[in-house]
Write a protein that holds these residues in place. Structure first.
Motif, short mmCIF file in Angstrom:
data_model
loop_
_atom_site.label_atom_id
_atom_site.label_comp_id
_atom_site.label_asym_id
_atom_site.label_seq_id
_atom_site.Cartn_x
_atom_site.Cartn_y
_atom_site.Cartn_z
N MET A 254 -4.89 -10.35 3.56
CA MET A 254 -5.25 -8.63 3.87
C MET A 254 -6.02 -8.37 2.61
O MET A 254 -6.14 -7.36 2.93
CB MET A 254 -4.69 -8.27 5.05
CG MET A 254 -4.39 -8.73 5.64
SD MET A 254 -2.96 -7.93 7.44
CE MET A 254 -2.82 -6.27 7.63
N ALA A 255 -5.00 -8.53 1.68
CA ALA A 255 -4.72 -7.40 0.45
C ALA A 255 -6.17 -8.11 -0.46
O ALA A 255 -6.99 -6.91 -0.51
CB ALA A 255 -3.74 -8.09 -0.76
N ASP A 256 -7.45 -7.95 0.29
CA ASP A 256 -8.55 -8.69 -0.16
C ASP A 256 -9.63 -7.77 0.03
O ASP A 256 -10.35 -7.39 0.03
CB ASP A 256 -8.98 -10.09 0.63
CG ASP A 256 -8.57 -11.66 -0.03
OD1 ASP A 256 -7.91 -11.19 -1.16
OD2 ASP A 256 -8.38 -12.31 0.16
N VAL A 257 -8.94 -6.80 1.81
CA VAL A 257 -9.55 -5.86 2.10
C VAL A 257 -9.06 -4.33 1.84
O VAL A 257 -9.28 -3.30 2.27
CB VAL A 257 -10.16 -6.51 3.39
CG1 VAL A 257 -11.66 -7.22 2.98
CG2 VAL A 257 -9.54 -6.41 4.65
N LEU A 258 -7.80 -4.33 2.19
CA LEU A 258 -6.69 -2.92 2.05
C LEU A 258 -5.73 -3.57 0.92
O LEU A 258 -4.95 -4.21 0.42
CB LEU A 258 -5.78 -3.45 3.89
CG LEU A 258 -6.73 -3.59 4.81
CD1 LEU A 258 -5.51 -3.97 6.36
CD2 LEU A 258 -7.89 -2.56 5.21
N GLY A 259 -5.61 -2.20 0.53
CA GLY A 259 -4.28 -1.52 0.14
C GLY A 259 -3.59 -0.70 0.44
O GLY A 259 -3.33 0.21 1.09
N VAL A 260 -1.57 -1.31 -0.21
CA VAL A 260 -1.01 -0.13 0.77
C VAL A 260 -0.87 0.77 -0.18
O VAL A 260 0.06 0.24 -2.31
CB VAL A 260 0.34 -0.97 1.18
CG1 VAL A 260 -0.78 -1.73 2.56
CG2 VAL A 260 0.02 -1.93 0.47
N GLY A 261 0.96 1.49 -0.93
CA GLY A 261 1.08 2.17 -1.92
C GLY A 261 2.70 1.20 -1.87
O GLY A 261 3.65 2.10 -2.60
N GLU A 262 2.63 -0.02 -2.29
CA GLU A 262 3.29 -0.70 -2.31
C GLU A 262 3.87 -0.62 -3.97
O GLU A 262 5.14 -0.54 -4.92
CB GLU A 262 3.55 -2.49 -2.15
CG GLU A 262 4.89 -2.96 -2.83
CD GLU A 262 4.25 -4.30 -1.67
OE1 GLU A 262 5.16 -5.26 -1.84
OE2 GLU A 262 3.38 -4.76 -1.20
N SER A 263 2.81 -0.40 -5.08
CA SER A 263 2.63 0.21 -5.71
C SER A 263 2.36 1.29 -6.41
O SER A 263 1.60 1.75 -5.50
CB SER A 263 2.29 -1.56 -7.36
OG SER A 263 3.34 -2.31 -6.17
N HIS A 264 2.60 2.14 -7.72
CA HIS A 264 2.19 3.32 -8.37
C HIS A 264 0.64 3.00 -8.92
O HIS A 264 0.32 1.97 -9.41
CB HIS A 264 2.79 3.41 -9.38
CG HIS A 264 4.62 4.11 -9.67
ND1 HIS A 264 5.10 5.20 -10.07
CD2 HIS A 264 5.06 3.27 -8.49
CE1 HIS A 264 6.00 4.86 -9.15
NE2 HIS A 264 6.59 4.01 -8.79
N ILE A 265 -0.13 3.61 -8.54
CA ILE A 265 -1.22 3.62 -8.52
C ILE A 265 -1.13 3.11 -9.83
O ILE A 265 -0.76 4.17 -11.44
CB ILE A 265 -2.36 5.10 -8.82
CG1 ILE A 265 -2.23 5.23 -7.45
CG2 ILE A 265 -3.30 5.09 -9.61
CD1 ILE A 265 -2.74 7.04 -6.64
N ASN A 266 -2.16 2.33 -10.75
CA ASN A 266 -2.15 1.83 -12.04
C ASN A 266 -1.12 0.97 -12.41
O ASN A 266 -0.81 1.55 -13.96
CB ASN A 266 -3.05 3.20 -13.26
CG ASN A 266 -4.64 3.01 -13.08
OD1 ASN A 266 -4.71 2.03 -12.04
ND2 ASN A 266 -4.88 4.50 -13.18
N GLY A 267 -0.12 1.07 -11.47
CA GLY A 267 1.09 0.40 -12.30
C GLY A 267 1.57 -0.99 -12.42
O GLY A 267 0.99 -1.79 -11.05
N GLY A 269 3.84 -4.34 -10.62
CA GLY A 269 4.86 -4.12 -9.60
C GLY A 269 4.11 -5.01 -8.09
O GLY A 269 3.69 -6.44 -9.06
N TYR A 270 3.32 -5.15 -7.31
CA TYR A 270 2.75 -6.03 -7.03
C TYR A 270 1.16 -5.08 -6.51
O TYR A 270 0.35 -4.90 -5.62
CB TYR A 270 2.64 -5.85 -5.26
CG TYR A 270 3.54 -6.54 -5.06
CD1 TYR A 270 4.24 -7.76 -5.34
CD2 TYR A 270 5.69 -5.86 -5.57
CE1 TYR A 270 5.41 -8.86 -5.42
CE2 TYR A 270 6.86 -6.57 -5.12
CZ TYR A 270 6.50 -7.76 -5.16
OH TYR A 270 7.63 -8.89 -4.93
N PRO A 271 0.34 -4.78 -7.92
CA PRO A 271 -1.18 -4.21 -8.27
C PRO A 271 -2.00 -5.32 -7.27
O PRO A 271 -3.06 -4.48 -6.93
CB PRO A 271 -0.91 -4.43 -9.66
CG PRO A 271 -0.57 -5.51 -9.99
CD PRO A 271 0.52 -5.43 -9.29
#
Length: 327
Positions: A254-267, A269-271
């Motif tokens: 799912m990460a191939d088309v969706l993004g979540v707030g698991e990590s900071h922007i440009n941060g 963790g799990y970019p």
């Protein structure tokens, strides 16, 4: 009779004067180059912003036609982790790609079936600048594989640098799956997920307060950790056409088309699951009202649990009951 001198006065530069002129020119060039680079980056940022605006118009057109936004993934549960179309594939007609949409038979067959057709694969390997931020250098094709229906060799398609809003925390296919994993509030609270059908009226926090699509770059220069499990330590951008998905309720693919707030922007963790850009200081985001905002990487986002407890979390949540006035 006029007498002429045997010696004529010759005008010109001395060696010292020449060196001074060269030094001045070198200084001017050194001052000019950063300005040229800044102007080029400003143009690239403007182009990226325009890409997101066009995506926004296309998503609104889709909503006008079908009274809902496209699903994050149209998923036919398959134990073989084979391909399914993503949200961007369904807006191709509004992105001046009607011929491509029809040739891929997106409304008729699954992505896994299309990957068994060499002509369709060739079309999906082409570069489509409308889905790529010009500030982000990307390879000709992604390194994230998708399996065709036949179970043949893995296929690698073209890259997108834009992902749909999957929620405030981690990627799960359903709320029930998130709850069984002990994560619920900030999961599946975005605008896209597996077989989603969100309408604008479902975004009760307001379309001006909710993210629709954001950026994800190919590689972050501030991450020194080498590539590890399935690209977790580096963003590696996204896909345009879809993703590999599994029959289980995991987030795989799912990460191939969706993004979540698991990590900071440009941060760190799990970019690979989150949002990022090649722009300095933050990333562009398309809001549900069609506007595009540049959001700072320093926005309030102290992410440690699935609770919706920060400004960025609330921008990703469509109905958390706490709309944001200023950000």
């Amino acid at each position: 009779m006029k007498r002429t001198s045997a010696f004529r006065k010759v005008s010109g530069f001395t060696l010292i004067e020449l060196l001074v002129v060269i030094a001045i020119i070198a200084i001017l060039i050194a001052l000019l180059l950063p300005a040229v680079q800044q102007a080029r980056e400003a143009a690239r940022r403007s182009s990226c912003k325009n890409n997101l605006k066009q995506i926004g118009i296309a998503l609104h057109n889709y909503h006008d036609l079908f009274s809902k936004l496209p699903p994050g993934i149209v998923e036919f549960y398959d134990s073989g982790d084979r391909g399914n179309w993503g949200w961007a594939a369904y807006i191709l007609p509004s992105m001046e790609q009607s011929t491509l949409y029809n040739s891929l038979r997106i409304s008729e067959i699954s992505l896994a079936e299309a990957l068994d057709d060499p002509a369709m694969v060739t079309a999906m390997k082409q570069s489509y600048p409308a889905f790529q931020c010009p500030s982000t250098p990307v390879p000709e094709q992604t390194d994230r594989d998708i399996n065709p229906l036949s179970g043949g060799p893995d296929v690698f398609l073209t890259v997108s640098t834009y992902v749909g809003n999957g929620g405030s925390w981690r990627l799960y296919k359903t709320k029930a799956a998130a709850a069984s994993a002990g994560r619920n509030e900030g999961c599946v609270n975005g605008v896209f997920w597996s077989n989603s059908n969100v309408r604008f009226r479902d975004i009760t926090d307001g379309t001006t307060n909710t993210i629709l699509v954001g950026e994800r770059t190919w590689e972050l220069t501030n991450l020194s950790t080498p590539l590890s499990f399935k690209g977790r330590t580096h963003p590696h951008a996204a896909h345009i056409f879809g993703t590999a998905t599994a029959a289980s309720n995991t987030y795989y693919g799912m990460a191939d088309v969706l993004g979540v707030g698991e990590s900071h922007i440009n941060g760190p963790g799990y970019p690979r699951n989150s949002f990022s850009s090649a722009h300095t200081g933050g990333a562009h985001f398309l809001l549900c009202d069609g506007s595009v905002r540049f959001i700072s990487e320093n926005i309030d986002h102290l992410k440690s649990t699935s609770a919706v407890d920060s400004t960025f979390d609330r921008l990703l949540g469509r109905a958390d009951g706490d709309p944001i006035d200023e950000f």
